[in-house]
Scaffold this active site. Structure first.
Site, PDB file in Angstrom:
ATOM      1  CG  ASP A   1      40.984  33.326  33.149  1.00 39.29           C
ATOM      2  OD1 ASP A   1      41.647  34.378  33.210  1.00 39.29           O
ATOM      3  OD2 ASP A   1      41.436  32.230  33.494  1.00 39.29           O
TER       4      ASP A   1
ATOM      5  CG  ASN B   1      41.869  40.346  38.876  1.00 39.04           C
ATOM      6  OD1 ASN B   1      40.763  39.885  38.611  1.00 39.04           O
ATOM      7  ND2 ASN B   1      42.971  39.615  38.791  1.00 39.04           N
TER       8      ASN B   1
END
Length: 248
Positions: free
Chosen positions: A28, A77
């Site tokens: 991340d 995503n």
């Protein structure tokens, strides 16, 4: 010089173990890292992030950590980002993970966890080819979680289990009475792989975001403040030190 000495000190402490058999990583903070570095296009952070996977695999191999799972992209995503961002990221997956990484990290067998039907056809095809090309490799296993959602994985596992038992003629009442956690686990995307012992998430976020929610039942967690492309060897060693301290 001081960095190298500190890294050696951490490695020396880790020799006393124990070390995790399986490390899972949530990579991340790529775009935030790019902005912090002053890059013109924040999506360039994804390139640095995907390229960083090979470096981290090298750290794992050096310590004989033979199972690594990396959260590359969730279903959200893939679905919710702007189409140009997704297309750029998927090209990186094809070129770096399914291409360059498979060649350079020659000891690693590639597995994919997720819904390939959620990906562009070219990306799904490239990953399938990479899985086939590495099928005969033994010892080290890299699982790429892409088009992944932990709750969807459990739903898909139950559907697969029900289909199998229905084809075998097992009545639904018998299945309801006899079903076990191991029965479900055998139909997960990660079937055949050990559950993670340690899950590391970079960027300071302290949540799983649907990552391996079934498999993480007994895992230790380590949340690291640095963004994924800036995740250093000492950050990795500190995570392992924290794991070892909890298990001694």
């Amino acid at each position: 010089m001081l960095y190298a000495l500190y890294a050696r000190h951490l490695r020396a402490r880790l020799r006393r173990g124990p070390l995790p058999r399986h490390v899972a990583l949530v990579m991340d903070g790529n775009r935030r890292w790019a902005k912090e570095m002053g890059l013109e296009n924040p999506s360039q952070g994804h390139q640095h992030g995907v390229e960083h996977i090979e470096t981290v695999l090298g750290w794992c191999a050096d310590l004989d950590i033979r199972h690594v799972t990396i959260y590359v992209a969730s279903i959200d995503n893939v679905r919710k980002r702007e189409s140009n961002q997704v297309a750029y990221y998927m090209r990186l997956i094809e070129e770096i993970i399914a291409g360059r990484l498979v060649e350079s990290a020659a000891r690693w067998r590639l597995h994919v966890a997720g819904r390939l039907d959620e990906l562009p056809d070219s990306t799904a095809h490239a990953l399938k080819l990479a899985v086939d090309r590495t099928r005969d490799r033994t010892g080290f296993h890299l699982t790429v979680a892409i088009g992944y959602d932990g709750r969807q994985e459990v739903v898909d596992a139950l559907r697969s289990l029900l289909d199998d038992r229905a084809r075998a003629g097992v009545p639904i009442e018998e299945l309801a009475r006899t079903i076990t956690a191991d029965d479900i686990a055998a139909h997960l995307y990660t079937a055949g792989q050990p559950d993670p012992d340690l899950i590391i998430r970079t960027s300071g976020e302290q949540r799983l975001s649907g990552f391996l929610i079934w498999q993480a039942a007994s895992a230790e967690f380590h949340f690291c403040e640095v963004y994924w492309p800036g995740f250093r060897h000492v950050d990795f060693l500190r995570a392992l030190r924290s794991f070892a301290a909890r298990h001694r």
